[in-house]
Design an enzyme around this catalytic site. Sequence first.
Site, PDB file in Angstrom:
ATOM      1  N   ASP A 138       0.849  -1.176   0.000  1.00 27.94           N
ATOM      2  CA  ASP A 138       0.000   0.000   0.000  1.00 27.94           C
ATOM      3  C   ASP A 138       0.892   1.235   0.000  1.00 27.94           C
ATOM      4  OD1 ASP A 138      -1.908   1.958   0.347  1.00 27.94           O
ATOM      5  OD2 ASP A 138      -2.149   1.578   2.497  1.00 27.94           O
ATOM      6  N   ASN A 141       2.600   6.089  -4.106  1.00 31.09           N
ATOM      7  CA  ASN A 141       3.359   6.174  -5.352  1.00 31.09           C
ATOM      8  C   ASN A 141       2.859   5.177  -6.392  1.00 31.09           C
ATOM      9  OD1 ASN A 141       5.387   8.212  -4.623  1.00 31.09           O
ATOM     10  ND2 ASN A 141       6.160   6.669  -3.191  1.00 31.09           N
ATOM     11  N   ASP A 159      -9.611   9.728  -8.905  1.00 26.75           N
ATOM     12  CA  ASP A 159      -9.929   8.974  -7.695  1.00 26.75           C
ATOM     13  C   ASP A 159     -11.226   8.210  -7.917  1.00 26.75           C
ATOM     14  OD1 ASP A 159      -7.686   9.976  -6.508  1.00 26.75           O
ATOM     15  OD2 ASP A 159      -8.731  11.281  -5.084  1.00 26.75           O
ATOM     16  N   ASP A 160     -11.377   7.081  -7.224  1.00 22.12           N
ATOM     17  CA  ASP A 160     -12.547   6.237  -7.457  1.00 22.12           C
ATOM     18  C   ASP A 160     -13.862   6.904  -7.080  1.00 22.12           C
ATOM     19  OD1 ASP A 160     -12.215   6.189  -4.726  1.00 22.12           O
ATOM     20  OD2 ASP A 160     -12.039   4.020  -4.536  1.00 22.12           O
ATOM     21  N   ARG A 251       2.490   9.375   3.586  1.00 27.18           N
ATOM     22  CA  ARG A 251       1.198   8.922   3.061  1.00 27.18           C
ATOM     23  C   ARG A 251       0.345  10.121   2.629  1.00 27.18           C
ATOM     24  NH1 ARG A 251       0.127   3.747   3.694  1.00 27.18           N
ATOM     25  NH2 ARG A 251      -2.130   4.104   3.528  1.00 27.18           N
ATOM     26  N   CYS A 253       0.481  13.743  -0.412  1.00 28.63           N
ATOM     27  CA  CYS A 253       1.151  14.690  -1.314  1.00 28.63           C
ATOM     28  C   CYS A 253       1.724  14.084  -2.589  1.00 28.63           C
ATOM     29  CB  CYS A 253       2.249  15.456  -0.574  1.00 28.63           C
ATOM     30  SG  CYS A 253       1.632  16.417   0.825  1.00 28.63           S
ATOM     31  N   ASP A 255       0.104  13.915  -5.240  1.00 27.95           N
ATOM     32  CA  ASP A 255      -0.415  14.793  -6.273  1.00 27.95           C
ATOM     33  C   ASP A 255       0.432  16.061  -6.404  1.00 27.95           C
ATOM     34  OD1 ASP A 255      -1.179  15.624  -3.764  1.00 27.95           O
ATOM     35  OD2 ASP A 255      -3.302  15.844  -4.229  1.00 27.95           O
ATOM     36  N   GLY A 290      -5.844  18.765  10.326  1.00 27.37           N
ATOM     37  CA  GLY A 290      -4.428  19.028  10.080  1.00 27.37           C
ATOM     38  C   GLY A 290      -4.003  18.832   8.641  1.00 27.37           C
ATOM     39  N   ARG A 295      -0.095  19.748   4.044  1.00 31.54           N
ATOM     40  CA  ARG A 295       0.164  20.176   2.668  1.00 31.54           C
ATOM     41  C   ARG A 295       1.167  21.334   2.641  1.00 31.54           C
ATOM     42  NH1 ARG A 295      -1.902  16.520  -0.996  1.00 31.54           N
ATOM     43  NH2 ARG A 295      -2.922  17.975  -2.387  1.00 31.54           N
TER      44      ARG A 295
END
Length: 327
Positions: A138, A141, A159-160, A251, A253, A255, A290, A295
């Site tokens: 999982d 990347n 995204d789904d 887990r 960023c 994008d 948070g 980000r």
Amino acid sequence: MRVHHRNRSLVKWIRQVLTNIGSLKTKLLLSFCMLFALSLIVGRAGSFMGWHRHSTELKFPSSRGGYTVLINTWRRNSVLKQSVAHYASCSSVDAIRVVWSENNPPSESLKAYLRKSVRSKAKSNHKPDFRFDLNEQDNLNNRFKPIEGLRTDAIFSIDDDVVVPCSTLEFAFSVWQSAPYSMVGFVPRMHWVDTKSADAIRYKYGGWWSVWWMGTYSMVLSKAAFFHQKYLEMYTYHMPASIQEYVSRERNCEDIAMSFLVANATGAPPVWVKGKLFEIGSSGISSLKGHSQRRNECLNDFVSLYGYMPLVASNFNAVNVQYEWFW
């Protein structure tokens, strides 16, 4: 007499140049050879380092028709079924690939259901090629790993739980075809200079409301964006490993990392397409407490890893005037 003296000086200078022309040619030739060798060394050094700033090697073609829908999913089979069925109905979709990163592979019943859905929803004789891309771990990347067997240059990353109407998607694809090196997407974001920082330049992550208010953006998120399939290879094999390690550890960023990669390669902004999209699932990580601060940290940590800020701001947006009465 003064003019005659100047003429004699000029003749003397010309003779000296003609006398030394051989040695000058030699020096020029040697200089050229040294510069050529240096350029080869620098080019190879860049290859060894695996990274180029504003790369001039973006000469990959963009002629193959249609696009591949790349769906990132995570333990939401009911949402995945809706998403696959919808994109199978869009006319220019050549393939649908699902990035699967769960511990257990998809069940045979799920695979059979989705294949049947793709065949029944397709509105033309051409049926999109449907496959799962399985990953053992999982890792965020995973959504940008190169994909074997692609028949298109265009990737639509989604995204789904995000649905873009087919007409809007077709318009965005036409925009991408006019700018195939760019990211072309529906979810704009911005990096703002943090004016409250007293030290070195720091940046703040600007969400949708700041983009709407100021009309400026520098990223389009990969939750709904077109890009060339070659960027999958660049993300996996040419982007600094430290960026991938950061995304894996935090887990978050991935994008932003893709936006940095494309901006670094092109030196140009992305393209924001204005159009409606719908979220059909529960809230994701963007709703967690948070999230904005994380980000912010990603932006500044990536700038440190790159050594500069590659993102380029823009005020341009693409609008389909067929569906917009005010523009």
